[in-house]
Design a protein around this motif. Structure first.
Motif, PDB file in Angstrom:
ATOM      1  N   ARG A   1      58.371  69.498 -18.833  1.00  0.00           N
ATOM      2  CA  ARG A   1      58.034  69.832 -17.632  1.00  0.00           C
ATOM      3  C   ARG A   1      56.577  69.286 -17.161  1.00  0.00           C
ATOM      4  O   ARG A   1      55.588  69.625 -17.996  1.00  0.00           O
ATOM      5  CB  ARG A   1      57.870  71.520 -17.375  1.00  0.00           C
ATOM      6  CG  ARG A   1      57.566  71.865 -15.999  1.00  0.00           C
ATOM      7  CD  ARG A   1      57.984  73.602 -15.939  1.00  0.00           C
ATOM      8  NE  ARG A   1      57.400  73.991 -14.608  1.00  0.00           N
ATOM      9  CZ  ARG A   1      57.894  75.145 -14.065  1.00  0.00           C
ATOM     10  NH1 ARG A   1      58.807  75.810 -14.817  1.00  0.00           N
ATOM     11  NH2 ARG A   1      57.420  75.785 -13.058  1.00  0.00           N
ATOM     12  N   PRO A   2      56.428  68.493 -16.060  1.00  0.00           N
ATOM     13  CA  PRO A   2      55.104  67.867 -15.794  1.00  0.00           C
ATOM     14  C   PRO A   2      54.075  68.935 -15.311  1.00  0.00           C
ATOM     15  O   PRO A   2      54.665  70.057 -14.682  1.00  0.00           O
ATOM     16  CB  PRO A   2      55.427  66.881 -14.885  1.00  0.00           C
ATOM     17  CG  PRO A   2      56.639  67.399 -14.290  1.00  0.00           C
ATOM     18  CD  PRO A   2      57.364  68.059 -15.017  1.00  0.00           C
ATOM     19  N   SER A   3      52.744  68.846 -15.417  1.00  0.00           N
ATOM     20  CA  SER A   3      51.735  69.408 -14.971  1.00  0.00           C
ATOM     21  C   SER A   3      51.942  69.735 -13.388  1.00  0.00           C
ATOM     22  O   SER A   3      52.313  68.980 -12.583  1.00  0.00           O
ATOM     23  CB  SER A   3      50.659  68.889 -15.022  1.00  0.00           C
ATOM     24  OG  SER A   3      49.479  69.436 -14.092  1.00  0.00           O
ATOM     25  N   VAL A   4      51.667  71.091 -12.743  1.00  0.00           N
ATOM     26  CA  VAL A   4      52.031  71.403 -11.700  1.00  0.00           C
ATOM     27  C   VAL A   4      51.154  70.430 -10.818  1.00  0.00           C
ATOM     28  O   VAL A   4      51.482  70.326  -9.316  1.00  0.00           O
ATOM     29  CB  VAL A   4      51.524  72.824 -11.361  1.00  0.00           C
ATOM     30  CG1 VAL A   4      49.959  73.076 -11.542  1.00  0.00           C
ATOM     31  CG2 VAL A   4      51.834  73.566  -9.865  1.00  0.00           C
ATOM     32  N   GLU A   5      50.059  69.757 -11.130  1.00  0.00           N
ATOM     33  CA  GLU A   5      49.486  69.049 -10.250  1.00  0.00           C
ATOM     34  C   GLU A   5      49.636  67.466 -10.228  1.00  0.00           C
ATOM     35  O   GLU A   5      48.886  66.632  -9.950  1.00  0.00           O
ATOM     36  CB  GLU A   5      47.823  69.122 -10.710  1.00  0.00           C
ATOM     37  CG  GLU A   5      47.182  70.447  -9.883  1.00  0.00           C
ATOM     38  CD  GLU A   5      46.170  71.216 -10.803  1.00  0.00           C
ATOM     39  OE1 GLU A   5      46.024  70.744 -12.117  1.00  0.00           O
ATOM     40  OE2 GLU A   5      45.514  72.139 -10.418  1.00  0.00           O
ATOM     41  N   THR A   6      50.845  67.180 -10.900  1.00  0.00           N
ATOM     42  CA  THR A   6      51.251  65.866 -10.961  1.00  0.00           C
ATOM     43  C   THR A   6      51.095  64.997  -9.705  1.00  0.00           C
ATOM     44  O   THR A   6      50.669  63.947  -9.640  1.00  0.00           O
ATOM     45  CB  THR A   6      52.881  65.975 -11.378  1.00  0.00           C
ATOM     46  OG1 THR A   6      52.786  66.293 -12.903  1.00  0.00           O
ATOM     47  CG2 THR A   6      53.318  64.459 -11.614  1.00  0.00           C
ATOM     48  N   THR A   7      51.684  65.869  -8.547  1.00  0.00           N
ATOM     49  CA  THR A   7      51.706  64.851  -7.142  1.00  0.00           C
ATOM     50  C   THR A   7      50.170  64.560  -6.753  1.00  0.00           C
ATOM     51  O   THR A   7      50.137  63.476  -6.177  1.00  0.00           O
ATOM     52  CB  THR A   7      52.269  65.949  -6.153  1.00  0.00           C
ATOM     53  OG1 THR A   7      51.819  67.027  -6.047  1.00  0.00           O
ATOM     54  CG2 THR A   7      53.797  65.839  -6.407  1.00  0.00           C
ATOM     55  N   LEU A   8      49.045  65.557  -7.347  1.00  0.00           N
ATOM     56  CA  LEU A   8      47.842  65.188  -6.825  1.00  0.00           C
ATOM     57  C   LEU A   8      47.223  64.051  -7.468  1.00  0.00           C
ATOM     58  O   LEU A   8      46.505  63.259  -7.127  1.00  0.00           O
ATOM     59  CB  LEU A   8      47.036  66.415  -6.958  1.00  0.00           C
ATOM     60  CG  LEU A   8      45.875  66.553  -6.387  1.00  0.00           C
ATOM     61  CD1 LEU A   8      45.425  67.989  -6.215  1.00  0.00           C
ATOM     62  CD2 LEU A   8      44.810  65.935  -6.569  1.00  0.00           C
ATOM     63  N   HIS A   9      47.618  63.923  -8.901  1.00  0.00           N
ATOM     64  CA  HIS A   9      47.548  62.840  -9.815  1.00  0.00           C
ATOM     65  C   HIS A   9      47.928  61.555  -9.021  1.00  0.00           C
ATOM     66  O   HIS A   9      47.295  60.491  -9.357  1.00  0.00           O
ATOM     67  CB  HIS A   9      47.942  62.967 -11.282  1.00  0.00           C
ATOM     68  CG  HIS A   9      47.022  64.042 -11.936  1.00  0.00           C
ATOM     69  ND1 HIS A   9      46.292  63.276 -12.924  1.00  0.00           N
ATOM     70  CD2 HIS A   9      46.987  65.125 -12.058  1.00  0.00           C
ATOM     71  CE1 HIS A   9      45.680  64.356 -13.545  1.00  0.00           C
ATOM     72  NE2 HIS A   9      46.072  65.588 -13.114  1.00  0.00           N
ATOM     73  N   ALA A  10      49.146  61.499  -8.680  1.00  0.00           N
ATOM     74  CA  ALA A  10      49.856  60.556  -8.190  1.00  0.00           C
ATOM     75  C   ALA A  10      49.047  59.887  -6.892  1.00  0.00           C
ATOM     76  O   ALA A  10      49.022  58.634  -6.653  1.00  0.00           O
ATOM     77  CB  ALA A  10      51.256  60.792  -7.643  1.00  0.00           C
ATOM     78  N   LEU A  11      48.331  60.416  -6.099  1.00  0.00           N
ATOM     79  CA  LEU A  11      47.662  59.966  -4.894  1.00  0.00           C
ATOM     80  C   LEU A  11      46.471  59.159  -5.370  1.00  0.00           C
ATOM     81  O   LEU A  11      45.972  58.536  -4.366  1.00  0.00           O
ATOM     82  CB  LEU A  11      47.078  61.363  -4.184  1.00  0.00           C
ATOM     83  CG  LEU A  11      47.724  62.416  -3.590  1.00  0.00           C
ATOM     84  CD1 LEU A  11      47.065  63.589  -3.252  1.00  0.00           C
ATOM     85  CD2 LEU A  11      48.834  61.798  -2.605  1.00  0.00           C
TER      86      LEU A  11
END
Length: 364
Positions: free
Chosen positions: A94-104
């Protein structure tokens, strides 16, 4: 290799208790349309290459193009499904909850931490204005909001506005009551940016948390408090040098009676319990349990100190670490207008959020 660099700086920063506690913080690296991000609940200090989750950046980008329900529970469940679907085939973690933020961030490397020194500003009444005065470089200030998708969407909008205005990509976020993100294309540059922020704050402090951490053992108090808990509960006493300035009165304890950051909720529960004496322990601990649906992780006992509880030694020790972190933040914040806590609405959201319940479960 990219993954070796990622593991190296994750272990380096994760091993520094002034920067990372328990499973807090996360890191990532990008190359060729892929991103490696820390698995949820994994400790940066000991993470290996196998602790990172390989994500498809194009699929993560699609999450921002979708519409989700307004309902918190429905939205977060659907976003989690899409986040898991954005993993590269074969990934099971399971990836970190902030994965989408890292992708930005377009930069290769991203580091997200919750240092008490930084949170002395992000958790202060002077917050943004103090940060802009103290840190002489471009960054985006993100006001307090729900973590996960809502936070990432807000950051995306602010980062697009920043690029349109400044003509360059943002490489630093300061998140109110949360922490800091820094991004760079080299590991050295990442460290330089973080060091610049920490050094800038250090020079602006009027008061520091110079606590005496010599262990103390109030055996009588520990036994009296434990008698109100289920058998097998572990109690750890916070060094009195840390707690003494907060336990003289209920008013003094106010700085620590509400959470500063999500980590404090996850690892030592949102609200400590104040007791005027051990004689009221049974009644007030029982009332706390009935009101909240769980036992307190932290008890502040007038004049005698702070006591942390857990179902295991590890959970009790983690609660103690996070209590000391909160005490550090309280003192640091005095240099920037005083303590400012998370809102009750946001506290309730995180308390009941499945993602943070999962992260807490990984603490063992």
């Amino acid at each position: 290799m990219l993954i070796d660099e990622l593991v190296g700086f994750s272990n380096f920063y994760g091993s520094d208790p002034s920067l990372v506690l328990a499973g807090g913080g996360n890191t990532s690296a990008k190359a060729d349309g892929r991103m490696w991000v820390k698995g949820s609940g994994t400790a940066l200090a000991t993470i290996t290459a196998q602790g990172f989750v390989k994500m498809d950046l194009s699929k993560l980008g699609e999450i921002f193009e979708k519409s989700y329900p307004d309902s918190d529970s429905e939205r977060e469940a659907l976003v989690l499904e899409d986040l898991m679907a954005a993993r590269v085939p074969g990934e099971t973690k399971r990836p970190s909850v902030e994965t989408t933020l890292h992708a930005l961030f377009p930069q290769t490397y991203v580091l997200h931490l919750h240092p008490a020194k930084v949170n002395g500003i992000t958790c202060s009444k002077g917050g943004e204005s103090a940060a802009r005065r103290v840190i002489d470089r471009d960054f985006i200030w993100i006001e307090q909001c729900r973590p996960g998708y809502v936070l990432a969407k807000l950051c995306r909008d602010k980062m697009l506005e920043f690029k349109a205005r400044a003509g360059k990509d943002c490489d630093m976020l300061l998140l109110e009551n949360h922490g800091i993100f820094v991004a760079a294309d080299t590991v050295d540059a990442l460290g330089e940016k973080l060091s610049f922020v920490l050094d800038s704050i250090e020079r602006s402090l009027s008061e520091k948390p110079d606590f005496d951490k010599t262990p103390t053992f109030d055996t009588e108090a520990q036994q009296a408090l434990l008698s109100a808990f289920p058998q097998g509960t572990v109690c750890r006493e916070v060094p009195f040098g840390v707690s003494k300035s907060f336990v003289g009165s209920a008013d003094a304890a106010n700085e620590l009676m509400r959470p500063f950051t999500p980590d404090h909720i996850v690892y030592c529960r949102a609200y400590p319990l104040w007791l005027d004496s051990v004689g009221e322990a049974d009644e007030k601990i029982s009332a706390y349990n009935k009101n909240h649906g769980f036992m307190p992780r932290v008890i502040l006992l007038r004049g005698r100190g702070a006591f942390c509880f857990g179902e295991s030694e590890k959970r009790a020790a983690t609660a103690e670490m996070l209590f000391e972190d909160a005490a550090d933040i309280a003192v640091y914040s005095r240099s920037f207008g005083g303590a400012s806590h998370m809102t009750e609405e946001l506290t309730d959201f995180i308390t009941n959020w499945e993602v943070e319940a999962y992260r807490s479960s990984q603490n063992g």
